[in-house]
Design a protein around this motif. Structure first.
Motif, PDB file in Angstrom:
ATOM      1  N   CYS A  53     -62.059  48.680  52.200  1.00  0.00           N
ATOM      2  CA  CYS A  53     -62.082  47.251  52.543  1.00  0.00           C
ATOM      3  C   CYS A  53     -63.475  46.836  53.020  1.00  0.00           C
ATOM      4  O   CYS A  53     -63.987  45.778  52.629  1.00  0.00           O
ATOM      5  CB  CYS A  53     -61.050  46.950  53.626  1.00  0.00           C
TER       6      CYS A  53
ATOM      7  N   THR B 254     -59.909  42.184  57.411  1.00  0.00           N
ATOM      8  CA  THR B 254     -58.572  42.721  57.656  1.00  0.00           C
ATOM      9  C   THR B 254     -57.953  42.067  58.886  1.00  0.00           C
ATOM     10  O   THR B 254     -58.567  42.018  59.950  1.00  0.00           O
ATOM     11  CB  THR B 254     -58.634  44.250  57.854  1.00  0.00           C
TER      12      THR B 254
ATOM     13  N   VAL C 233     -52.560  43.252  57.349  1.00  0.00           N
ATOM     14  CA  VAL C 233     -52.223  44.643  57.652  1.00  0.00           C
ATOM     15  C   VAL C 233     -50.943  44.654  58.486  1.00  0.00           C
ATOM     16  O   VAL C 233     -50.907  44.108  59.596  1.00  0.00           O
ATOM     17  CB  VAL C 233     -53.375  45.334  58.408  1.00  0.00           C
TER      18      VAL C 233
ATOM     19  N   CYS D 161     -59.194  46.905  62.618  1.00  0.00           N
ATOM     20  CA  CYS D 161     -59.142  45.678  61.816  1.00  0.00           C
ATOM     21  C   CYS D 161     -60.086  44.614  62.378  1.00  0.00           C
ATOM     22  O   CYS D 161     -60.473  44.648  63.548  1.00  0.00           O
ATOM     23  CB  CYS D 161     -57.719  45.138  61.772  1.00  0.00           C
TER      24      CYS D 161
END
Length: 268
Positions: free
Chosen positions: A188, A195, A219, A235
């Motif tokens: 990612c 995220t 997520v 994240c």
């Protein structure tokens, strides 16, 4: 067309193998096969380009018209086996089956083979363990035209027959990949994907505060435990769906749908 002699014994080697494939992920991995039950699911899989190897059909349940349709659709390269009703009911894993069951080779997808658009929308599931939840999320992903579903450290086989059933075949229409948490996070970051961890934490902000029009991945954690602290902290942001009643969370598939269609709304 189906073989001349129908399969009438549950001790038939092909029937015994179907049962092994249903029950054991290790058999599905070793044989590189999965089971698709139902006309709708099989049609979706075929339209998605899935390699259908063989078809087991109970004429009494399927009917002549559906048989003729499948013959025209699948072509002569697919092996056909007629199965008696009593035997089919032994191998069917759903009530009210329509008499159609197929063996297929599932796609072997990896993170590095995913083809993403410039502005992807992704769903990341951590340690999903219930095939029904995975299937429900995949239906949302298909409906919203999500670019991929990525499962970190899955606890269930992605091509578990129950996941195929609960997704109504959408496991085949949405690119779905399993990988480790660290590999997914690195991937990612390399692709510039922001995220958003869905988690009930003090620092979480309402999802309506965010702009999801850029490269986005939601997520999601498990029903029982949510996200692990390691993944949540890695994240970009932590988001929450505000609860106005007594409960503090939604079913993971419902929460995923809320977030996904908010991103779709913003992008449209």
């Amino acid at each position: 067309m189906p073989a001349a002699d129908p399969i009438t014994s549950p001790q038939n080697p092909r029937i015994k193998n179907l049962l092994r494939l249903q029950q054991k992920a290790s058999e599905r991995r070793e044989q590189q096969l999965t089971i698709i039950e139902g006309h709708r699911e099989l049609t979706i899989a075929h339209q998605a380009g899935i390699d259908i190897r063989s078809l087991f059909i109970c004429s009494e349940l399927a009917g002549d018209a559906r048989q003729q349709e499948l013959l025209a659709t699948l072509g002569p390269q697919v092996e056909w086996f007629e199965v008696s009703k009593a035997v089919f009911e032994r191998v069917a894993y759903r009530e009210g089956s329509d008499g159609i069951l197929a063996l297929a080779r599932p796609p072997q997808r990896r993170l590095d083979t995913l083809k993403l658009p410039a502005n992807p929308l992704l769903l990341i599931l951590e340690a999903v363990e219930k095939p029904g939840n995975l299937g429900a999320v995949l239906r949302t992903a298909d409906a919203a035209k999500v670019d991929a579903v990525i499962v970190c450290d899955p606890r269930t086989d992605l091509y578990n027959p129950n996941a195929i059933r609960s997704s109504i075949g959408c496991i085949f229409t949405v690119p779905t990949v399993a990988s480790s948490r660290d590999e997914v996070l690195a991937w990612c970051a390399a692709h510039g994907i922001r995220t958003y961890a869905a988690a009930l934490t003090p620092e979480a902000r309402p999802y309506t505060d965010y702009d999801f029009r850029g490269p986005t991945a939601f997520v999601m954690g498990t029903e029982a435990d949510g996200l692990t602290p390691e993944l949540r902290q890695a994240c970009s942001d932590t988001i929450i769906i505000p609860m106005r009643g007594y409960i503090d969370s939604l079913n993971v598939s419902i929460a995923t749908a809320v977030l996904t269609f908010e991103a779709v709304r913003q992008r449209s």
